[in-house]
Scaffold this active site. Structure first.
Site, short mmCIF file in Angstrom:
data_model
loop_
_atom_site.label_atom_id
_atom_site.label_comp_id
_atom_site.label_asym_id
_atom_site.label_seq_id
_atom_site.Cartn_x
_atom_site.Cartn_y
_atom_site.Cartn_z
N SER A 18 43.00 34.04 47.79
CA SER A 18 44.43 34.22 48.09
C SER A 18 44.62 33.12 49.45
O SER A 18 43.81 33.05 49.96
CB SER A 18 44.87 35.37 48.59
OG SER A 18 44.59 36.41 47.24
N1 SAM Z 1 40.70 39.52 47.39
C1 SAM Z 1 40.23 38.09 46.84
C2 SAM Z 1 39.33 37.25 47.75
O1 SAM Z 1 39.61 37.62 49.05
O2 SAM Z 1 39.09 36.39 47.36
C3 SAM Z 1 41.09 37.25 45.80
C4 SAM Z 1 41.13 38.12 44.63
S1 SAM Z 1 41.82 37.39 43.43
C5 SAM Z 1 43.51 37.20 43.96
C6 SAM Z 1 41.98 38.82 42.09
C7 SAM Z 1 40.80 39.42 41.92
O3 SAM Z 1 41.17 40.64 41.02
C8 SAM Z 1 40.01 38.57 40.68
O4 SAM Z 1 38.93 38.31 41.09
C9 SAM Z 1 40.11 39.40 39.54
O5 SAM Z 1 39.06 39.31 38.63
C10 SAM Z 1 40.29 40.83 40.06
N2 SAM Z 1 40.75 41.90 39.13
C11 SAM Z 1 41.79 41.58 38.25
N3 SAM Z 1 41.79 42.91 37.52
C12 SAM Z 1 40.96 43.74 38.20
C13 SAM Z 1 40.54 45.22 38.03
N4 SAM Z 1 41.28 45.99 37.08
N5 SAM Z 1 39.84 45.68 38.54
C14 SAM Z 1 39.05 45.07 39.69
N6 SAM Z 1 39.37 43.55 39.90
C15 SAM Z 1 40.47 43.03 39.34
#
Ligand code: SAM
Length: 250
Positions: free
Chosen positions: A97
């Site tokens: 993000s």
């Molecule tokens: N917090 C992260 C960072 O600091 O890099 C950024 C996260 S990115 C915007 C969103 C993440 O959520 C992705 O890696 C995606 O694979 C994960 N995601 C999506 N659906 C999910 C779920 N149901 N459970 C866990 N992770 C999930």
């Protein structure tokens, strides 16, 4: 290549001009040290221009954003852009993000240190590192296993010992570790997952992007068994996958 005198652009030019192909081993070491110092400058500039100049006021959040080396959580070819005001690709179609959003979501949780925090969406592990730098214990779930594995390794190599990363669907939270003082969700479902609300302690706070094409960052507060929600700002996150896409009412 034209290099503007502005600090960020000048440093980005420096990185672009510094090709590894012509480096002798001792030069590599010197360059690595120079790189670290340049990243320190870029990080300081990020905090001043993207956080302090906006509405990030919590001194503990500002200190955490100054402390965590974001470039270590970014793929090597994206590293020169680590401290720019935007999200970056981290592979598997996912993103780290925008720094301001990481700071804002962290600030909204009003962390004092000592809390137990659940993160859904580990991604690169950067947000988890910022939460640890706030003095919390972090339990982070990532649905894409290669990302979970890589984030775990990055966090370990960077010395973050109070983050546990697990591969799985975060829709149902982490019941074995519940309840949590705070929950942070970094992928957007179109409704707030009830299991995450259930795993929040009384007086706990959750920050979560909700929606599909139009998303809103929502701050949820649990108090005396009652739940209140406050819209913060419009945002754009990757969608929450897994059970969130199948849940009733979807
Ligand atoms: N917090 C992260 C960072 O600091 O890099 C950024 C996260 S990115 C915007 C969103 C993440 O959520 C992705 O890696 C995606 O694979 C994960 N995601 C999506 N659906 C999910 C779920 N149901 N459970 C866990 N992770 C999930």
């Amino acid at each position: 290549m034209y290099c503007s005198p502005r600090l960020t652009e000048a440093l980005l030019c420096l990185f672009a001009l510094a090709g590894w192909h012509c480096a002798e081993p001792d030069v590599v070491q010197e360059r690595a040290m120079g790189e670290r110092e340049s990243f320190d400058l870029l990080r300081e500039q990020m905090v001043r221009e993207q956080m302090e100049a906006r509405d990030i006021r919590d001194p503990r959040v500002l200190a955490a954003m100054r402390a965590v080396p974001r470039h270590l959580f970014v793929p090597v070819d994206e590293r020169p852009f680590s401290y720019t005001d935007r999200p970056l690709a981290i592979g598997e179609g996912q993103t780290i993000s925008q720094p301001y959003i990481v700071a804002l979501m962290t600030q909204l949780l009003h962390l004092q240190g000592g809390e137990k925090v659940l993160e859904v969406g580990t991604g690169s592990g950067y947000q988890a590192a910022v939460l640890e730098a706030m003095g919390t214990r972090v339990f982070s779930i990532e649905i894409i296993c290669p990302l979970a594995e890589r984030a775990g390794k990055t966090l370990e190599a960077a010395g973050y010992e109070n983050v546990m990363v697990r591969c799985g669907d975060g829709y149902r939270g982490w019941p074995e570790q519940a309840p949590f003082d705070a929950v942070i969700v970094t992928a957007a479902p179109d409704h707030i997952p009830q299991p995450l609300v259930d795993q929040l302690k009384d007086e706990g706070l959750m920050v979560i992007p909700v929606g599909d094409i139009h998303q809103e960052l929502v701050l949820l507060r649990k108090r005396g068994g009652k739940v209140t929600e406050q819209d913060i700002i419009p945002v754009r996150f990757v969608p929450m996958t897994g059970e969130a896409e199948k849940a009733p009412g979807h």
